[in-house]
Design a protein around this motif. Structure first.
Motif, short mmCIF file in Angstrom:
data_model
loop_
_atom_site.label_atom_id
_atom_site.label_comp_id
_atom_site.label_asym_id
_atom_site.label_seq_id
_atom_site.Cartn_x
_atom_site.Cartn_y
_atom_site.Cartn_z
N GLY A 105 0.83 -1.20 0.00
CA GLY A 105 0.00 0.00 0.00
C GLY A 105 0.86 1.24 0.00
N ASP A 106 0.21 2.38 -0.09
CA ASP A 106 0.93 3.65 -0.16
C ASP A 106 1.23 4.14 1.25
OD1 ASP A 106 2.15 5.88 -1.10
OD2 ASP A 106 0.32 6.91 -1.71
N TYR A 107 2.02 3.35 1.98
CA TYR A 107 2.43 3.74 3.33
C TYR A 107 3.56 4.76 3.24
CZ TYR A 107 -0.14 -0.32 5.15
OH TYR A 107 -1.11 -1.24 5.49
N GLU A 108 3.69 5.54 4.32
CA GLU A 108 4.82 6.46 4.42
C GLU A 108 6.13 5.68 4.50
OE1 GLU A 108 3.40 5.73 8.70
OE2 GLU A 108 2.57 5.79 6.67
N ALA A 109 7.25 6.36 4.43
CA ALA A 109 8.55 5.69 4.45
C ALA A 109 8.74 4.90 5.73
CB ALA A 109 9.67 6.72 4.31
N GLY A 110 9.39 3.75 5.60
CA GLY A 110 9.72 2.97 6.78
C GLY A 110 10.74 3.69 7.63
N THR A 111 10.66 3.51 8.95
CA THR A 111 11.56 4.19 9.88
C THR A 111 12.41 3.23 10.69
OG1 THR A 111 9.87 4.22 11.62
CG2 THR A 111 9.94 6.11 10.13
N CYS A 112 12.31 1.94 10.42
CA CYS A 112 12.97 0.95 11.26
C CYS A 112 14.49 1.03 11.15
CB CYS A 112 12.49 -0.45 10.91
SG CYS A 112 12.89 -1.69 12.15
N GLY A 113 15.16 0.92 12.29
CA GLY A 113 16.61 0.99 12.33
C GLY A 113 17.07 2.35 12.84
N PRO A 114 18.34 2.47 13.17
CA PRO A 114 18.85 3.71 13.76
C PRO A 114 19.05 4.85 12.79
CG PRO A 114 20.62 2.13 13.51
CD PRO A 114 19.35 1.40 13.14
N GLY A 115 19.11 4.54 11.49
CA GLY A 115 19.49 5.58 10.54
C GLY A 115 18.48 5.84 9.45
#
Length: 410
Positions: free
Chosen positions: A233-243
């Motif tokens: 789907g048109d989800y926002e950018a993934g944020t997983c991880g420290p960087g």
């Protein structure tokens, strides 16, 4: 989790024979257990459908769900809801891609190093480039056709006409997902079973596209579990991880399983427009219970909201052999909220939360004072499933110190 490419090469020569009879027997056994008593005295029909109220499956408002929970120890379903309803698979289809690759490779099912380097991240971190590779070289929709035949699946089908290059548009149901796992666990050759399940047990929190994939089963239950997740789907950018974060391109016909522009095609039998989020796998010692939860969310739903909703639904299920984590669930607010090694902003960032995701808090402690005007707070919440701390300023609570969460002892 959403990438794929157009098919550029034809299918390999047919190499299917072994174990098709056992797969048929497995299908018959699964069908025989489908008409089982549901919790609360309700009875599931042959399609595996019962009311959410009868099954105690708590489906959040405006969410469409297909659910099947199968206890391998008793041979019965403990929860079913719309179990035959077809959803676009997103990355759940990767189970079929690896089964197709391994089919009849015997006698020792040796996996070349080059393929292991693709298959392991495809299963553990849902790597999309690996999935696109096997979709292309092994015939695209023909993979699905072969697996439907060999596993005798009822609801699974290749992508709709015009979308043949979209492996994530393969149709699958919750009951067929249970059949796939039952084949892997009960009928597949031991090397095949061990390779697939050992990798699913090593599911990484951060997927290859920077999305946090430990929603649903991994959030609702303590280990042991093994999971294959899916999102589209048109989800926002993934944020997983420290960087870094990564934004997929949901409108790209050559790379994405996301929807095309509204109105670009007539309605399809499987919904291709609403954001999808799926959690599938096994829970408990000996892979006792198979859980399949497939969901669709309203258009415009953010990843954190979908993450929270599928988590609540999964926690409501009757899952024999499961151990539920201790702590209190709280909502959060903010964007790219960091989970840190210690109760200070100077400590390392373990990961960043999906915006608005619900989190489990086991204890809290005082630490650095954080200021987000007009708020300040020096209490920090420990999130056991992330192994780190988040400032209480981002917890959706009017209290600086959460009233129902103990103070950390160390």
């Amino acid at each position: 989790m959403r990438h794929l490419s157009s098919i550029r090469s034809g299918p390999k020569a047919a190499r299917r024979a072994l174990l098709s009879v056992s797969a048929l027997l497995l299908c018959l056994a699964t069908a025989a257990t489908t008409a089982t008593a549901a919790p609360g005295g309700a009875t599931a029909d042959a399609e595996g459908t019962v009311s959410a109220a009868a099954a105690q499956v708590q489906v959040p408002a405006d969410v469409t769900a297909g659910v099947a929970v199968y206890d391998r120890q008793t041979g019965t379903f403990t929860d079913q809801l719309n179990a035959s309803m077809r959803f676009r698979s997103a990355s759940v289809v990767k189970l079929l891609l690896v089964l197709d690759f391994l089919w009849n490779r015997g006698p020792d099912y040796t996996i070349p190093a080059a393929d292991r380097a693709l298959l392991e991240p495809m299963l553990r971190s849902s790597d999309d480039d690996a999935a696109s590779h096997y979709w292309e070289v092994n015939g695209g929709p023909a993979i699905v056709t072969r697996m439907v035949r060999e596993l005798v699946l009822s609801d699974t089908a290749g992508p709709p006409a015009g979308y043949e290059g979209y492996w994530g548009y393969t149709a699958v149901s919750a009951r067929d997902t249970v059949k796939i796992y039952r084949y892997i666990l009960e009928q597949a050759p031991a090397p095949v079973r061990e390779f697939i399940m050992s990798n699913l047990r090593q599911s990484t929190r951060c997927a290859s596209d920077s999305f946090d994939q430990h929603f649903g089963i991994p959030g609702a239950f303590d280990r042991p579990w093994a999971v294959k997740q899916g999102w589209s789907g048109d989800y926002e950018a993934g944020t997983c991880g420290p960087g870094n974060t990564k934004k997929t391109e949901p409108s790209s016909a050559s790379k994405s399983t996301g929807p095309k522009a509204a109105g670009s095609r007539a309605a399809e039998p499987v919904n291709l427009s609403r954001p999808a989020l799926h959690t599938t796998g096994t829970v408990g010692a000996g892979d006792r219970t198979i859980v399949a939860v497939l969901t669709l969310h309203p258009i415009g739903t953010g990843y954190g909201k979908a993450y929270t909703d599928i988590g609540r639904l999964t926690r409501s299920l009757d899952v024999p052999g499961a151990t539920r984590p201790t702590g209190k669930w709280y909502g959060t607010w903010g964007t790219r909220v960091g989970v840190r090694d210690a109760a200070t902003t100077a400590s390392g960032v373990r990961t960043r939360l999906p915006a608005g995701a619900e989190v489990l808090i086991s204890c809290q402690k005082q630490g650095e004072t954080v200021s987000v005007p007009p708020y300040t707070n020096n209490w920090w919440a420990y999130l056991p499933q992330y192994g780190g701390y988040m400032s209480n300023i981002y917890v959706s609570s009017p209290d600086d110190k959460l009233p129902d969460v103990p103070v950390c002892v160390s």
